[in-house]
Design a protein around this motif. Sequence first.
Motif, PDB file in Angstrom:
ATOM      1  N   GLU A   1       2.951   9.533   5.131  1.00 14.81           N
ATOM      2  CA  GLU A   1       2.794  10.599   4.135  1.00 14.81           C
ATOM      3  C   GLU A   1       2.669  11.974   4.780  1.00 14.81           C
ATOM      4  O   GLU A   1       3.112  12.978   4.217  1.00 14.81           O
TER       5      GLU A   1
ATOM      6  N   PHE B   1      -7.173  -3.676   5.280  1.00 19.51           N
ATOM      7  CA  PHE B   1      -6.835  -2.695   4.251  1.00 19.51           C
ATOM      8  C   PHE B   1      -6.892  -1.282   4.821  1.00 19.51           C
ATOM      9  O   PHE B   1      -6.005  -0.459   4.558  1.00 19.51           O
ATOM     10  N   GLU B   2      -7.892  -0.998   5.622  1.00 25.10           N
ATOM     11  CA  GLU B   2      -8.014   0.328   6.222  1.00 25.10           C
ATOM     12  C   GLU B   2      -6.906   0.585   7.235  1.00 25.10           C
ATOM     13  O   GLU B   2      -6.389   1.704   7.338  1.00 25.10           O
TER      14      GLU B   2
ATOM     15  N   GLN C   1      -3.823   1.406   5.230  1.00 29.29           N
ATOM     16  CA  GLN C   1      -3.922   2.765   4.707  1.00 29.29           C
ATOM     17  C   GLN C   1      -3.626   3.801   5.786  1.00 29.29           C
ATOM     18  O   GLN C   1      -2.974   4.814   5.537  1.00 29.29           O
TER      19      GLN C   1
ATOM     20  N   CYS D   1       0.077   4.048   6.363  1.00 30.55           N
ATOM     21  CA  CYS D   1       0.729   4.736   5.248  1.00 30.55           C
ATOM     22  C   CYS D   1       0.440   6.230   5.265  1.00 30.55           C
ATOM     23  O   CYS D   1       1.314   7.044   4.955  1.00 30.55           O
ATOM     24  N   ASN D   2      -0.775   6.597   5.642  1.00 33.87           N
ATOM     25  CA  ASN D   2      -1.117   8.016   5.747  1.00 33.87           C
ATOM     26  C   ASN D   2      -0.283   8.706   6.810  1.00 33.87           C
ATOM     27  O   ASN D   2       0.081   9.879   6.676  1.00 33.87           O
TER      28      ASN D   2
ATOM     29  N   ASP E   1      -2.233   2.300  -7.199  1.00 30.65           N
ATOM     30  CA  ASP E   1      -3.549   1.729  -6.910  1.00 30.65           C
ATOM     31  C   ASP E   1      -3.910   0.610  -7.884  1.00 30.65           C
ATOM     32  O   ASP E   1      -4.471  -0.418  -7.486  1.00 30.65           O
TER      33      ASP E   1
ATOM     34  N   VAL F   1       0.843  -1.198   0.000  1.00 32.85           N
ATOM     35  CA  VAL F   1       0.000   0.000   0.000  1.00 32.85           C
ATOM     36  C   VAL F   1       0.877   1.246   0.000  1.00 32.85           C
ATOM     37  O   VAL F   1       0.549   2.259  -0.632  1.00 32.85           O
TER      38      VAL F   1
END
Length: 311
Positions: A152, A141-142, A145, A148-149, A51, A46
């Motif tokens: 970022e 998956f959430e 994410q 990863c956020n 994507d 991810v």
Amino acid sequence: MSEYRNIKAVNQSRLKKLLIHPKLYITEEEQKQKSYFTYGQLVEDVLVMEDEDLQDKYIICNVEIPTDKVKEVIEALYASRGTGDFDNIEPDLVEGIRMEIGYQTKWKSETVYNKLKTLGSEYLNFIASAGDKIIISQEDFEKAQFSCNTIEKNPNLAKYLSKDNLFKHVITFKNKGFKCKGELDIVHYNHDEKTVRVVDIKTTSQFLSFKTSILRYRYDFQLAFYTMALMTEVPPGYQVIPPQLLVIDSNGFFDPEIYTIPANFDSFEINGRTYLGISDAFERLTYHTTYDEWNYSMDYIEGGYVNEFEV
């Protein structure tokens, strides 16, 4: 990933086996692409994959995922029979696999068969529809994410996701006459300072004690191998600097952290223990390849087929 696996060459994982015993090296076959889910791999993908590539590799399960043991039995049944219809699977096969896995071994065969059919039929059908994609839950998956956020949005970490970098970068090179390969999670460029380094992603549930895992699992060896690979294609005018680990808490509680690891190509000693390096591994690989001897280690042979124990 599949292209990397198809390259016939020495990789760091197999080379590490040689430091334990040559027989582990010669019998170590590179794992085929796993069809089941690993959370650490999901977080890594991810973070660095587009994507479209994620959608090609993963599929979010839209039916209830069974408990671990039932899930393991159902996946084994699909691997054996390749059908998504539970009624097409022989009861004897179900019995054999559930006993091997250890699911409700004291229950009657008919009871277990009916229970697995009730709990696992939808999941079996979904596995068949997923094809080669790795099945994941919406929750995982959430979570991935979210991790990863966090990277970022962190000004100290976002640079590792810069489009100037290379991701999942495959390098083939030669060392001591052996063809080698490495798949580098991140090749990080600093164009202002003219430096380049390997950054490997690790996801752990033991975030606070991760430091103890570095030598235990020889992540230092892995990074030294990848750095050696990177040195074969460094751009003119750039300097390869020590590699790093980007460590992510799988529980999502702690923010990700960076570890800088020296790229030791030779052996080194810490707290009285010697850790063999890349040069030692290739010395042993040359020895065992030259003499075609894989049943005993180089040290054991050169020691007169005797292990010396010192107190």
